[in-house]
Design an enzyme around this catalytic site. Structure first.
Site, PDB file in Angstrom:
ATOM      1  NE  ARG A   4     -17.201  15.608 -49.959  1.00  9.91           N
ATOM      2  CZ  ARG A   4     -16.872  15.071 -51.145  1.00  9.91           C
ATOM      3  NH1 ARG A   4     -15.614  14.958 -51.469  1.00  9.91           N
ATOM      4  NH2 ARG A   4     -17.804  14.606 -51.948  1.00  9.91           N
ATOM      5  CE  LYS A  51     -16.707  12.028 -60.508  1.00 13.81           C
ATOM      6  NZ  LYS A  51     -16.996  12.007 -59.072  1.00 13.81           N
ATOM      7  CG  ASN A  52     -20.513  13.345 -59.498  1.00 13.03           C
ATOM      8  OD1 ASN A  52     -19.659  12.457 -59.315  1.00 13.03           O
ATOM      9  ND2 ASN A  52     -20.251  14.614 -59.354  1.00 13.03           N
ATOM     10  NE  ARG A  84     -11.749   9.560 -57.383  1.00 14.11           N
ATOM     11  CZ  ARG A  84     -12.173   9.980 -56.193  1.00 14.11           C
ATOM     12  NH1 ARG A  84     -11.347  10.610 -55.385  1.00 14.11           N
ATOM     13  NH2 ARG A  84     -13.410   9.786 -55.807  1.00 14.11           N
ATOM     14  NE  ARG A  96     -19.197  13.022 -49.333  1.00 12.78           N
ATOM     15  CZ  ARG A  96     -19.677  12.923 -48.099  1.00 12.78           C
ATOM     16  NH1 ARG A  96     -18.932  12.367 -47.160  1.00 12.78           N
ATOM     17  NH2 ARG A  96     -20.856  13.375 -47.785  1.00 12.78           N
ATOM     18  CB  CYS A  98     -11.792  13.642 -49.790  1.00  9.77           C
ATOM     19  SG  CYS A  98     -12.821  15.028 -50.232  1.00  9.77           S
ATOM     20  CG  ASP A 123     -18.329  18.994 -58.818  1.00  9.73           C
ATOM     21  OD1 ASP A 123     -19.147  18.070 -58.963  1.00  9.73           O
ATOM     22  OD2 ASP A 123     -17.827  19.285 -57.724  1.00  9.73           O
TER      23      ASP A 123
HETATM   24  C1  EPZ Z   1     -21.685  15.407 -54.635  1.00 14.38           C
HETATM   25  O1  EPZ Z   1     -20.924  15.187 -53.458  1.00 14.38           O
HETATM   26  C2  EPZ Z   1     -20.721  15.183 -55.799  1.00 14.38           C
HETATM   27  N1  EPZ Z   1     -20.215  13.806 -55.756  1.00 14.38           N
HETATM   28  C3  EPZ Z   1     -19.547  16.164 -55.704  1.00 14.38           C
HETATM   29  O2  EPZ Z   1     -18.716  15.969 -56.844  1.00 14.38           O
HETATM   30  C4  EPZ Z   1     -20.124  17.579 -55.738  1.00 14.38           C
HETATM   31  O3  EPZ Z   1     -19.064  18.500 -55.600  1.00 14.38           O
HETATM   32  C5  EPZ Z   1     -21.125  17.765 -54.592  1.00 14.38           C
HETATM   33  O4  EPZ Z   1     -22.164  16.755 -54.690  1.00 14.38           O
HETATM   34  C6  EPZ Z   1     -21.788  19.134 -54.610  1.00 14.38           C
HETATM   35  O5  EPZ Z   1     -22.427  19.320 -55.829  1.00 14.38           O
HETATM   36  C7  EPZ Z   1     -21.021  12.816 -56.206  1.00 14.38           C
HETATM   37  O6  EPZ Z   1     -22.147  13.037 -56.627  1.00 14.38           O
HETATM   38  C8  EPZ Z   1     -20.455  11.436 -56.162  1.00 14.38           C
HETATM   39  P1  EPZ Z   1     -22.996  17.254 -50.750  1.00 14.38           P
HETATM   40  P2  EPZ Z   1     -21.687  15.077 -52.024  1.00 14.38           P
HETATM   41  O7  EPZ Z   1     -23.537  16.225 -49.833  1.00 14.38           O
HETATM   42  O8  EPZ Z   1     -22.972  14.390 -52.196  1.00 14.38           O
HETATM   43  C9  EPZ Z   1     -21.637  19.163 -46.641  1.00 14.38           C
HETATM   44  C10 EPZ Z   1     -16.720  15.655 -58.036  1.00 14.38           C
HETATM   45  O9  EPZ Z   1     -15.748  16.397 -58.219  1.00 14.38           O
HETATM   46  N2  EPZ Z   1     -22.361  18.032 -46.040  1.00 14.38           N
HETATM   47  O10 EPZ Z   1     -23.943  18.068 -51.583  1.00 14.38           O
HETATM   48  O11 EPZ Z   1     -20.722  14.566 -51.045  1.00 14.38           O
HETATM   49  C11 EPZ Z   1     -20.360  18.697 -47.327  1.00 14.38           C
HETATM   50  O12 EPZ Z   1     -19.313  18.582 -46.391  1.00 14.38           O
HETATM   51  C12 EPZ Z   1     -17.357  15.545 -56.659  1.00 14.38           C
HETATM   52  O13 EPZ Z   1     -17.286  14.968 -58.927  1.00 14.38           O
HETATM   53  C13 EPZ Z   1     -22.536  17.988 -44.661  1.00 14.38           C
HETATM   54  O14 EPZ Z   1     -22.107  18.881 -43.949  1.00 14.38           O
HETATM   55  O15 EPZ Z   1     -21.938  16.626 -51.747  1.00 14.38           O
HETATM   56  C14 EPZ Z   1     -20.110  19.767 -48.337  1.00 14.38           C
HETATM   57  O16 EPZ Z   1     -19.450  20.862 -47.715  1.00 14.38           O
HETATM   58  C15 EPZ Z   1     -16.607  16.370 -55.610  1.00 14.38           C
HETATM   59  N3  EPZ Z   1     -23.189  16.928 -44.107  1.00 14.38           N
HETATM   60  C16 EPZ Z   1     -21.518  20.182 -48.755  1.00 14.38           C
HETATM   61  O17 EPZ Z   1     -22.396  19.739 -47.705  1.00 14.38           O
HETATM   62  C17 EPZ Z   1     -23.680  15.891 -44.873  1.00 14.38           C
HETATM   63  O18 EPZ Z   1     -24.286  14.954 -44.322  1.00 14.38           O
HETATM   64  C18 EPZ Z   1     -21.960  19.559 -50.080  1.00 14.38           C
HETATM   65  O19 EPZ Z   1     -22.023  18.179 -49.889  1.00 14.38           O
HETATM   66  C19 EPZ Z   1     -23.480  15.947 -46.270  1.00 14.38           C
HETATM   67  C20 EPZ Z   1     -22.835  17.024 -46.839  1.00 14.38           C
END
Ligand code: EPZ
Length: 422
Positions: free
Chosen positions: A123, A22-23, A401, A94, A118, A309
Site C-alpha cells: 500500500r 464505508k469507503n 471494520r 490506511r 497491511c 473488494d
Molecule cells: C481503496 O483503497 C479502498 N479503501 C479499498 O478498499 C479498495 O480495495 C481499493 O480502493 C481499490 O478499489 C478505501 O476507499 C478506504 P488504491 P486505496 O489507491 O485507495 C497501489 C476495503 O476492503 N497504489 O486504488 O488504498 C496499491 O498498492 C478496502 O474496503 C500504489 O502503488 O486503493 C494497490 O495495489 C481494501 N501507489 C492499488 O494501487 C499509490 O500511491 C490500488 O490502490 C496508491 C496505490
C-alpha cells in the site's frame, strides 16, 4: 476476541437493509478540514473504521459529533488545526492518509505518518505524493512521517497523469485541488462511485469539479469552501456481499437501497453464474436460477470492472460451482489469504501468484477458520452458511471494520449465525 458461529442451513428469504458506504464516508469525513463551517454527513455507517477516522480528525482539532446512533456525523473544523497525524492512530487504518490533501490545502503544511503495510499489500503512497509534488508541495519522508509543505503556503493547479487509477490518490488530489490556485486536471483518475459521491459533497461545499466518474477530473480552485449536508452513498461492497448470501444458500433476498449501476460488472458475473438480479421499488432482489452455480472466471479491475473488494466473497460462491473458475487479483499483491481457510472447509483451490484456480466441489464442510482481513472474514461466513455442519470464524474484529450488524442482518433472512463473546 469474539468469534462468529455459523451453521450450514437452508434457503434464505427476507430483506437486508444496505448501509452507507464505508469507503465513501472515510473520504468524506476529512473534507471537513477544507472549511471552517459545519459539514454534516447523513446515512453514515456504524463501523470501527468510522470511529478511527473520528479519533484522527479529533486529534487534528476537528469536532465530530455522532448523532442518531451514529447515522449522522456533525463535523466542524473551526481551528486551530493540528497538522500532525500521529502514527498510533494512522497505523490502525490506511484511509487515514486521506487527511494529507485537505491539511495541505487548509494549512499549507502537514506531517502525516505513513500507514505502514497491511495484510493485503504494501500500500505505497507514491501516486499521492507525486501528484501533490506536481501541485507545488515539497514532501520528505522522515522518521516514518511524510513532511509536506506547499511552496508559498498555497498549492497550485497542475496537470497530473496517474500511472494507475488509484482511488485514494484521486480523492486526496481532488480535495487538495479545491483550494489550490488555478486549475488541476487528473488524467487516469479512479472512477469509483465513492469518487463521484465525494465530488458531489465538495460541490455542495462550493467546489468547482467536473468529470468525476470519468478518467479525467478537472478541479478549478476557489478561495474558500462553505458548510454543507451530504448523504453518504449506498455501500456497493456491502450490497454485493449480501447479494451472494441467497446466491450461495438459495432462496430469495431483497437488498434494500441496492442499485444495479453501483455493481454492473459484478451483476454480469452473477448472471453468468446462474444468479438472477432484478430491480424492485426498494432495491434489488436476488435468487438462484438453478440448483448448482455455474463456474465463471473473474478478473479484478478498477471501476467499472469487477471490484477487488468482492473477490474473496465471489470465491466463496465459486467453491461449489459446477466446473473450474479462475480468479485473477490485479489490484493487490496478497489478497488470497481466504483461500487456505476455504481449503480447510474442503474447497479445491490452487493459488499461483495473483491467480487462484477454484475447482467446484459438491459441498463445503464446516470447520474452525480464521479471518485475515476485512473482506476475507465475510467470505468465510458466506461459505459457512452453505456448508455442512458448524463453522467458527475467529478474529472478527476485522469484520467490525466494514460490516455493521452482520449477525442481525443475516439472521433476519434466516441464517443460523451468532456472535460468541469471549
Ligand atoms: C481503496 O483503497 C479502498 N479503501 C479499498 O478498499 C479498495 O480495495 C481499493 O480502493 C481499490 O478499489 C478505501 O476507499 C478506504 P488504491 P486505496 O489507491 O485507495 C497501489 C476495503 O476492503 N497504489 O486504488 O488504498 C496499491 O498498492 C478496502 O474496503 C500504489 O502503488 O486503493 C494497490 O495495489 C481494501 N501507489 C492499488 O494501487 C499509490 O500511491 C490500488 O490502490 C496508491 C496505490
Amino acid at each position: 476476541m469474539d468469534s462468529i458461529l455459523v451453521r450450514g442451513g437452508g434457503k434464505l428469504s427476507g430483506q437486508i437493509p444496505i448501509a452507507g458506504a464505508k469507503n465513501a464516508c472515510l473520504a468524506l469525513m476529512p473534507a471537513t478540514l477544507l472549511s471552517d463551517e459545519p459539514l454534516t454527513l447523513t446515512n453514515a455507517p456504524r463501523l470501527s473504521d468510522i470511529r478511527t477516522m473520528t479519533e484522527l480528525l479529533s486529534s487534528l482539532g476537528a469536532e465530530v459529533t455522532s448523532l442518531q446512533e451514529g447515522k449522522v456525523l456533525a463535523m466542524a473544523s473551526h481551528g486551530p488545526i493540528n497538522t500532525r497525524a500521529e502514527y498510533d492512530i494512522v497505523r490502525k487504518m490506511r484511509a487515514s492518509n486521506l487527511v494529507l490533501g485537505p491539511l495541505l490545502a487548509r494549512e499549507g503544511h502537514a506531517e502525516v505518518s505513513l500507514p505502514g503495510g497491511c495484510a493485503i499489500g504494501a500500500r505505497p503512497m507514491d501516486i499521492h505524493t507525486d501528484g501533490l509534488a506536481k501541485m507545488g508541495a515539497q514532501i520528505d519522508l522522515r522518521d516514518g512521517y511524510l513532511h509536506a509543505k506547499a511552496d508559498g503556503g498555497k498549492l497550485k493547479g497542475a496537470v497530473i497523469d496517474f500511472p494507475f487509477a488509484s482511488v485514494g490518490a484521486t480523492e486526496n488530489i481532488m480535495m487538495a485541488a479545491t483550494l489550490a490556485k488555478g486549475t488541476t486536471v487528473i488524467n487516469n483518475a479512479a472512477r469509483e462511485p465513492e469518487i463521484v459521491d465525494l465530488a458531489d459533497c465538495l460541490r455542495a461545499m462550493g467546489a468547482q469539479i467536473d468529470g468525476d466518474g470519468t478518467s479525467t477530473v478537472t478541479i478549478q480552485g476557489v478561495d474558500r469552501l462553505h458548510g454543507a449536508t451530504h448523504r453518504v452513498v449506498t455501500d456497493r461492497i456491502e450490497l454485493g456481499t449480501y447479494m451472494l448470501a441467497p446466491a450461495i444458500c438459495g432462496g430469495e433476498v431483497e437488498l434494500l437501497g441496492g442499485r444495479i449501476d453501483l455493481l454492473a460488472a459484478f451483476c454480469e458475473k452473477l448472471d453468468a453464474a446462474g444468479i438472477s438480479v432484478s430491480e424492485t421499488e426498494n432495491g434489488l432482489s436476488v435468487t438462484r436460477r438453478e440448483d448448482q452455480i455455474r463456474a465463471v472466471d473473474v478478473t479484478t479491475e478498477p471501476f467499472p470492472g469487477f471490484p477487488t473488494d468482492l473477490q474473496a466473497q465471489m470465491m466463496a460462491l465459486l467453491c461449489t460451482a459446477n466446473g473450474t473458475s479462475v480468479l485473477e487479483e490485479k489490484i493487490f499483491e496478497n489478497r488470497f489469504m481466504h483461500a487456505p481457510e476455504l481449503i480447510r472447509m474442503g474447497a479445491d483451490i490452487e493459488v499461483h501468484g495473483g491467480t487462484a484456480t477454484v475447482k467446484g466441489v459438491s459441498k463445503l464442510k464446516g470447520a474452525p477458520v480464521m479471518a485475515t482481513d476485512l473482506r476475507a472474514s465475510v467470505s468465510l461466513i458466506l461459505a459457512g452458511m452453505a456448508a455442512e455442519g458448524e463453522t467458527t470464524v475467529s478474529r472478527v474484529y476485522h469484520l467490525d471494520r466494514g460490516y455493521e450488524h452482520v449477525v442481525t442482518k443475516l439472521r433476519g433472512v434466516g441464517a443460523d449465525i451468532e456472535r460468541i463473546k469471549s
